[in-house]
Design a protein around this motif. Structure first.
Motif, PDB file in Angstrom:
ATOM      1  N   GLN A 117       0.834  -1.204   0.000  1.00  0.00           N
ATOM      2  CA  GLN A 117       0.000   0.000   0.000  1.00  0.00           C
ATOM      3  C   GLN A 117       0.871   1.256   0.000  1.00  0.00           C
ATOM      4  O   GLN A 117       0.588   2.220  -0.698  1.00  0.00           O
ATOM      5  CB  GLN A 117      -0.919   0.006   1.232  1.00  0.00           C
ATOM      6  N   ALA A 121       1.298   3.835  -3.243  1.00  0.00           N
ATOM      7  CA  ALA A 121       1.081   5.270  -3.049  1.00  0.00           C
ATOM      8  C   ALA A 121       2.324   6.056  -3.473  1.00  0.00           C
ATOM      9  O   ALA A 121       2.227   7.087  -4.144  1.00  0.00           O
ATOM     10  CB  ALA A 121       0.727   5.555  -1.600  1.00  0.00           C
ATOM     11  N   TYR A 126       2.122  10.042  -4.247  1.00  0.00           N
ATOM     12  CA  TYR A 126       1.631  10.545  -2.961  1.00  0.00           C
ATOM     13  C   TYR A 126       2.828  10.919  -2.085  1.00  0.00           C
ATOM     14  O   TYR A 126       3.815  10.183  -2.039  1.00  0.00           O
ATOM     15  CB  TYR A 126       0.813   9.480  -2.221  1.00  0.00           C
ATOM     16  N   GLN A 130       0.357  12.521   2.573  1.00  0.00           N
ATOM     17  CA  GLN A 130      -0.830  12.140   1.806  1.00  0.00           C
ATOM     18  C   GLN A 130      -1.066  10.636   1.891  1.00  0.00           C
ATOM     19  O   GLN A 130      -2.205  10.179   1.985  1.00  0.00           O
ATOM     20  CB  GLN A 130      -0.653  12.537   0.330  1.00  0.00           C
ATOM     21  N   HIS A 134      -4.623   9.634   3.357  1.00  0.00           N
ATOM     22  CA  HIS A 134      -5.610   9.129   2.404  1.00  0.00           C
ATOM     23  C   HIS A 134      -5.646   7.607   2.320  1.00  0.00           C
ATOM     24  O   HIS A 134      -6.682   7.024   2.031  1.00  0.00           O
ATOM     25  CB  HIS A 134      -5.329   9.682   1.001  1.00  0.00           C
ATOM     26  N   ILE A 135      -4.499   6.978   2.505  1.00  0.00           N
ATOM     27  CA  ILE A 135      -4.425   5.541   2.230  1.00  0.00           C
ATOM     28  C   ILE A 135      -4.335   4.716   3.518  1.00  0.00           C
ATOM     29  O   ILE A 135      -5.082   3.771   3.708  1.00  0.00           O
ATOM     30  CB  ILE A 135      -3.198   5.215   1.332  1.00  0.00           C
ATOM     31  N   PRO A 138      -7.365   5.528   6.957  1.00  0.00           N
ATOM     32  CA  PRO A 138      -8.709   4.955   6.856  1.00  0.00           C
ATOM     33  C   PRO A 138      -8.719   3.439   7.068  1.00  0.00           C
ATOM     34  O   PRO A 138      -9.638   2.900   7.695  1.00  0.00           O
ATOM     35  CB  PRO A 138      -9.144   5.299   5.429  1.00  0.00           C
ATOM     36  N   GLN A 139      -7.702   2.773   6.568  1.00  0.00           N
ATOM     37  CA  GLN A 139      -7.639   1.319   6.727  1.00  0.00           C
ATOM     38  C   GLN A 139      -7.288   0.941   8.170  1.00  0.00           C
ATOM     39  O   GLN A 139      -7.768  -0.067   8.693  1.00  0.00           O
ATOM     40  CB  GLN A 139      -6.599   0.720   5.776  1.00  0.00           C
TER      41      GLN A 139
END
Lengths: 217, 258
Positions: A117, A121, A126, A130, A134-135, A138-139
Motif C-alpha cells: 500500500q 502510493a 503521494y 498524503q 488518504h491511504i 482509513p484502513q
C-alpha cells in the motif's frame, strides 16, 4: 433515603462519570496516535522514551496513577491542591493511561497494513503525509475498531476508579449512599447504570463498524 | 518507434548485504518500445524494476528519465550512484508508472476512486477532466459496469486491469509491469495479457517482467534475459528464441515445456 432521591443523586454521579468518559476519549484517542508515532520513530531516544512511558502506564494500576497525578504537585512542588484540580487530575491520569493503550492498538493497526500500500502510493506520487492521511489511516481505523471498542467499554467501568481521590462520580456517590443507609441497593442501581451506559456505547461502536463494512481488506 | 530515449540506465548495481543482486545493468528504452524481461527467479528482474521506479536506491551507476538525471555515478561509469535532491526526486514519479504483481489497489476506494484519486493528488487537471479520462480508461478495459465496485468484489484479472488503468491515468512515459499475471489463474492471465497486447498496439512504452514467454515473444520489440544480476542476452524475440547461449536455451526450453 428514598429511592427517588437515590436515583437522582446517582444520575448526577452518572453525569460526572460521563464527563470523565467523554473528555478522556477526546484527549486519549488523538494522543494515542502521537504516542504510536513516537513508539515507531526511527529516533532511538524518542522510541525508547515512549516505550518506557507505555510500559509504566500499562504496568502500574490506574488507581495509583490517579493518586500520583492528584497528590504529585503537592509532594513535588508543595503546590496547594485546589478542589477543582480533583476533576482535572482524573482527566489527566485517564488520558495519559488510555493513550498508552490506544497507542499500542494503533501501532498494531499501522504495522498490519501491507507494505504494498505504501509502495503503490509512493509510485503514484503521494507524499508521505498524503499516503498516511488518504491511504493508511482509513484502513487502520477499520482494523483497530474492535480493539478500540474493547478499551472504550473498559473505560466506562474504569471511571469508577476516580473514587480513589473522592471525585463525586457515580460509584463514589453510590458507595456514600450505600454506607449511609446500610444497603447495597444504590450500588446495584449504579451497576445497572454502568451496564446501560455500555449498551449504548456498544451500539454506537457497532454502527461505526457497520459504516466501515463496505469494503474488505 | 521513435528515437526519443525515455530511460537510460548505465552500469546499475545493487546489493542487499552480501548479496549482489544487480551487477552491471545497462539499458536504454525508447518511446513506443515494449521490452520484456525474462530470467530465472532471483536473477534480479524485480530489483531492476524496483530500482528504476525508486522503490529501492541503486548502489552504483546512473539513471535518467527523458534526459533528466535521477542519479549519476560520480565517475560517470559504475561508481557510487549520487541521487538528485529529494524534492527533485519526487518529480521523477511523473515519468513512469508501475503495475504490481499483487495489484496493491486501495481497498477502501471504489474502482473509479482508485483511478481518479492519484490523478487528483498529482493535479492532473480538473475533477471533471480526470473523471472523464478515468471512465474512458475503465470503459476501454471492459470495466464500465464496475465504477462503484470495491476491489474485494472483483476477480484478480479485473483488479489487475483496474491497477493498469490507475497507472495509465497518470499518463506515464513508461509503464513498468512486475510479473503482472503471476497472481492469476490461466483464464484471468489471458484476459490481462489481451489487454497488454492492446496497449502494445497503441505504442505505450512498457517494460514487462514476465514468465509468459509466448506473450513476450508476441508483443515485445526486445527481450532481455537476465541471470545473476547481469543481462546475459538481449535481442528481438526471434533472436532470443534462437539463441545459441546454452543458459538461454535451457531456460526457454524449461518454461515452454510447461
Amino acid at each position: 433515603m428514598d429511592l427517588q432521591t437515590t436515583l437522582i443523586q446517582l444520575g448526577q454521579g452518572l453525569w460526572v462519570s460521563f464527563e470523565i468518559f467523554a473528555l478522556t476519549l477526546l484527549f486519549a484517542l488523538p494522543l494515542g496516535m502521537v504516542v504510536a508515532f513516537g513508539r515507531m520513530s526511527s529516533n532511538k531516544i524518542i522510541s525508547t522514551l515512549t516505550k518506557i512511558y507505555i510500559s509504566i502506564m500499562r504496568g502500574t494500576p490506574l488507581m495509583l496513577q490517579l493518586i500520583v497525578v492528584y497528590f504529585g504537585p503537592w509532594y513535588m512542588f508543595r503546590m496547594r491542591i485546589s478542589d477543582s484540580y480533583r476533576f482535572i487530575a482524573v482527566i489527566i491520569a485517564f488520558s495519559l493511561n488510555y493513550a498508552a493503550y490506544f497507542a499500542e492498538i494503533y501501532r498494531g493497526g499501522i504495522e498490519s497494513i501491507p507494505k504494498g500500500q505504501y509502495e503503490a502510493a509512493q509510485v503514484l506520487g503521494y507524499s508521505k503525509w498524503q499516503t498516511f492521511w488518504h491511504i493508511i489511516l482509513p484502513q487502520v481505523i477499520k482494523r483497530v475498531l474492535p480493539s478500540v471498542t474493547n478499551e472504550i467499554i473498559t473505560l466506562v467501568k474504569d471511571t469508577s476508579l476516580a473514587f480513589a481521590i473522592a471525585l463525586a462520580e457515580m460509584f463514589t456517590v453510590a458507595k456514600q449512599i450505600s454506607a449511609a443507609s446500610s444497603t447495597i441497593v444504590p450500588l446495584m442501581i449504579a451497576g445497572l447504570y454502568y451496564y446501560l451506559f455500555n449498551l449504548v456505547v456498544s451500539w454506537g461502536m457497532e454502527q461505526i463498524e457497520k459504516h466501515y463494512r463496505y469494503y474488505k481488506i | 518507434m521513435s528515437q526519443e530515449t525515455l530511460l537510460e540506465i548505465e552500469h546499475m548495481s545493487k546489493a542487499f548485504g552480501d548479496n549482489q543482486v544487480l551487477k552491471d545493468i545497462s539499458l536504454d528504452v525508447h518511446k513506443g518500445e515494449v521490452v520484456a524481461i525474462i530470467g530465472p527467479s532471483g536473477s534480479g528482474k524485480s530489483t531492476l524494476l524496483r530500482c528504476a521506479t525508486l522503490l529501492e536506491t541503486m548502489d552504483g551507476g546512473s539513471m535518467k528519465y527523458s534526459g533528466h538525471p535521477v542519479c549519476l555515478a560520480e565517475d560517470g561509469k559504475a561508481g557510487p550512484a549520487k541521487y538528485i535532491e529529494k524534492n527533485e526526486l519526487k518529480k521523477m514519479h511523473q515519468y513512469f508508472g508501475l503495475v504490481f504483481q499483487n495489484f496493491n489497489l486501495f481497498p477502501h476506494y471504489s474502482v473509479l476512486k482508485n483511478v481518479v484519486n492519484p490523478a487528483l493528488i498529482n493535479g492532473m487537471g480538473t475533477k471533471e477532466e480526470i473523471e472523464a479520462n478515468a471512465k474512458a480508461l475503465l470503459d476501454q478495459f471492459g470495466l464500465a459496469q464496475k465504477y462503484d465496485a470495491y476491489p474485494c468484489e472483483l476477480s484478480g484479472g479485473q483488479q489487475q486491469r483496474v491497477s493498469i488503468a490507475r497507472a495509465l491515468a497518470l499518463k506515464p512515459g513508461i509503464l513498468f509491469l512486475d510479473e503482472p499475471t503471476s497472481a492469476l489463474d490461466p483464464e484471468l492471465t489471458a484476459e490481462v495479457l489481451k489487454l497488454l497486447k492492446e496497449l502494445a498496439k497503441e505504442h505505450i512504452t512498457m517494460i514487462i517482467v514476465t514468465h509468459e514467454l509466448g506473450f513476450a515473444r508476441e508483443v515485445s520489440d526486445r527481450i532481455l534475459f537476465i541471470e545473476g544480476g547481469n543481462i546475459v542476452e538481449q535481442g528481438t524475440p526471434d533472436e532470443l528464441f534462437n539463441s545459441q547461449n546454452q543458459r538461454v536455451r535451457d531456460f526457454i526450453g524449461k518454461l515452454s515445456s510447461h
